[in-house]
Structure formats: C-alpha cells, structure tokens
Design an enzyme around this catalytic site. Sequence first.
Site, PDB file in Angstrom:
ATOM      1  N   LYS A  45      -9.029  24.116   7.348  1.00 22.09           N
ATOM      2  CA  LYS A  45     -10.068  24.917   6.669  1.00 22.09           C
ATOM      3  C   LYS A  45     -11.196  24.084   6.063  1.00 22.09           C
ATOM      4  CE  LYS A  45      -9.201  28.319   7.537  1.00 22.09           C
ATOM      5  NZ  LYS A  45      -9.190  28.757   8.960  1.00 22.09           N
ATOM      6  N   HIS A 101      -4.745  17.347  12.505  1.00 20.60           N
ATOM      7  CA  HIS A 101      -4.629  17.605  11.066  1.00 20.60           C
ATOM      8  C   HIS A 101      -3.662  16.605  10.421  1.00 20.60           C
ATOM      9  CE1 HIS A 101      -7.048  21.150  10.996  1.00 20.60           C
ATOM     10  NE2 HIS A 101      -6.194  21.964  11.560  1.00 20.60           N
ATOM     11  N   SER A 131     -10.236  29.528   1.516  1.00 22.26           N
ATOM     12  CA  SER A 131     -10.287  29.784   2.959  1.00 22.26           C
ATOM     13  C   SER A 131      -8.872  29.816   3.549  1.00 22.26           C
ATOM     14  CB  SER A 131     -11.135  28.689   3.629  1.00 22.26           C
ATOM     15  OG  SER A 131     -11.180  28.866   5.003  1.00 22.26           O
TER      16      SER A 131
END
Length: 285
Positions: A45, A101, A131
């Site tokens: 995000k 990530h 988010s």
Amino acid sequence: MARLDVTEMFHGISFPGHLHTQESLELALRFPFRDTDVLIVSYPKSGTTWLQEIVTLILSRGDPHLNQTVPNWERAPWLEQYYSAAVLEASSATQRIITSHLPHHLLGPALQGSKAKVIYVYRDPKDVVVSFYHFHKMANFLPDAGTFEGFLKRFLEGTLNYGSWFDHVKGWSSQKNFMDNLLHITYEEMSLNLHDAIGKVSSFLQCPLVEEEVNNCVKLCSFASMKNNNMVNYTLIPHEIMDQSKGSFMRNGKTGDWKNMFTEEQNQYFEIVYKSKMQDYPEFV
Ligand code: A3P
C-alpha cells in the site's frame, strides 16, 4: 490455488497463503538476479502498483501497448509469490521488472554482488495503514480487518501480514549508503510532481526520455487512467478473491487521507510509537 484462509509464517512474518508457499518464499531468497533486472520493493500500500506502471511505461518509452494489454502481475511479478518462477522463466523481456514486498534482511543476500537496479518506494505510514485497512476489507485472502483501532494496534506492533512497516523501511533505508544501485522514492513525491518523479526514475534506469514520452507516461500513470485500466485495477481478479463491491483497489489515491480516519488519541499514540521506533533514523523523524 485458493487457500484464502491460509497464512504462511516465514522467518517470523506472516504472508497470505493464497499467494505464497514456503517453497515460493524460499526460492525468492535464492533468486539469481540478473544485472539487467529492475526490482521494485515496497511495504504493501505504499505505491507499488503505481511504480510498476511507471517503470513499465519508462522502459516502453511511453508506449501504452504493454501496460494496456498485460496485467501488472505478469509484467512485474512479485518474486515471492507462487506463480512468479513460471512467469519469469517464460519472460522474453531483455530487462525484467520484478516486484517484492520482502524486507531487506531477507532479500538483501540474494542481491549481493548484483547490479540489478532496485527502487524502494515508501509512503507516509499513516496513509499506509488506512489504505491497508480498506484493502483488508475487500481482499478475501487477508484476515478480517476488524476495527480500525485493533488494526492500527497490529500495524504498530508489526503483526499484520508482511510484518513491520518500521523494520521494512529501516532495513531498506539502511542500505542507502551501501548500494549504489538503489533508488528511494516516496509516494508523496510522486503525488506532488509526477513528471519530475518519472524523470528521476528514468535517469536512475539510464533510460532518458524526451519530453513527449515523459508526458505520455504522466498521462497513463495518473490515478484516473490507472483506475480505468483493467490491466492494473485488479478487476480481472475474481470477486471471491477481491471483492471490489466493498471498495476499489484504486481507492482514493491521495496523500493525507489518514486525517479522515484517525482520532486525535490514535494520532497521539501513533506519534509516540513512531518516534520511539524511528529515533535512530533522523531522516524520518
Ligand atoms: P489508497 O488506498 O490510499 O487509495 P500498492 O500498489 O502498494 O498496494 O498501493 C495502493 C495504493 O496506491 C492505493 O492507495 C492506490 O489508490 C494508490 N495508487 C495506485 N495508483 C495510483 C496513482 N496513479 N496515483 C495515486 N495513487 C495511486
């Protein structure tokens, strides 16, 4: 591969089992990067999808063909997700775009000695948590979001899927002076001046663009364009996996949205935790 309720615990961090297996996570740590690879790294995000679009368009010199015909997870697959080995093997691109990530302490060793270009994108963590909270509500492969109060607590503890935002940002930032093939960019600077942010990324990639090409990239990477692009707005993903009737992936695209969510007490609590965790990183305080 459904496994919507499965969580994979890997090196103390939980990952959605819908997208990750122990094997795919292990493979990522031993990935043979090529010097021509471009790796986008982020905590979820933080503007990952935006940067995938920007890098795709820069390498295409502003030509929309690829970004309007190939889904982002195929042209910039997440290294640690189960399908990426097959996608990367099948890739005929001279310069592969890869996304991750993973925190630096896990992925760093695979990058050692490589000249792959790494772009780390990060975002105001207050906007990240908001988010991420909305994303948990529509992504059926993530645990229940619960209340925002509880979610915020788990974010600050670092117990959400993908681990601690603090460890992620500190780990990749600590490499600033050690990796000359690492670029840091923020969601906020992309928001403030997309044209210049694209210029910064294209210089880093040693892919200089003429003004018209930059302008094409700017147009195609705008929030409105990306919201309408099925190759990037995740509307190709079945409803059972991402239920966009509960909210869009391309949700709001603004900076400072946390102010609409945080109470004054939550903000104070956040500030205290943030200061104590980031005290040795003056550039963030
Ligand atoms: P919001 O939920 O605040 O709207 P990621 O790709 O890392 O998962 O990040 C998703 C966030 O980036 C979402 O934030 C999404 O709307 C935002 N985003 C994606 N493309 C964007 C764009 N072109 N302009 C602004 N924000 C964008």
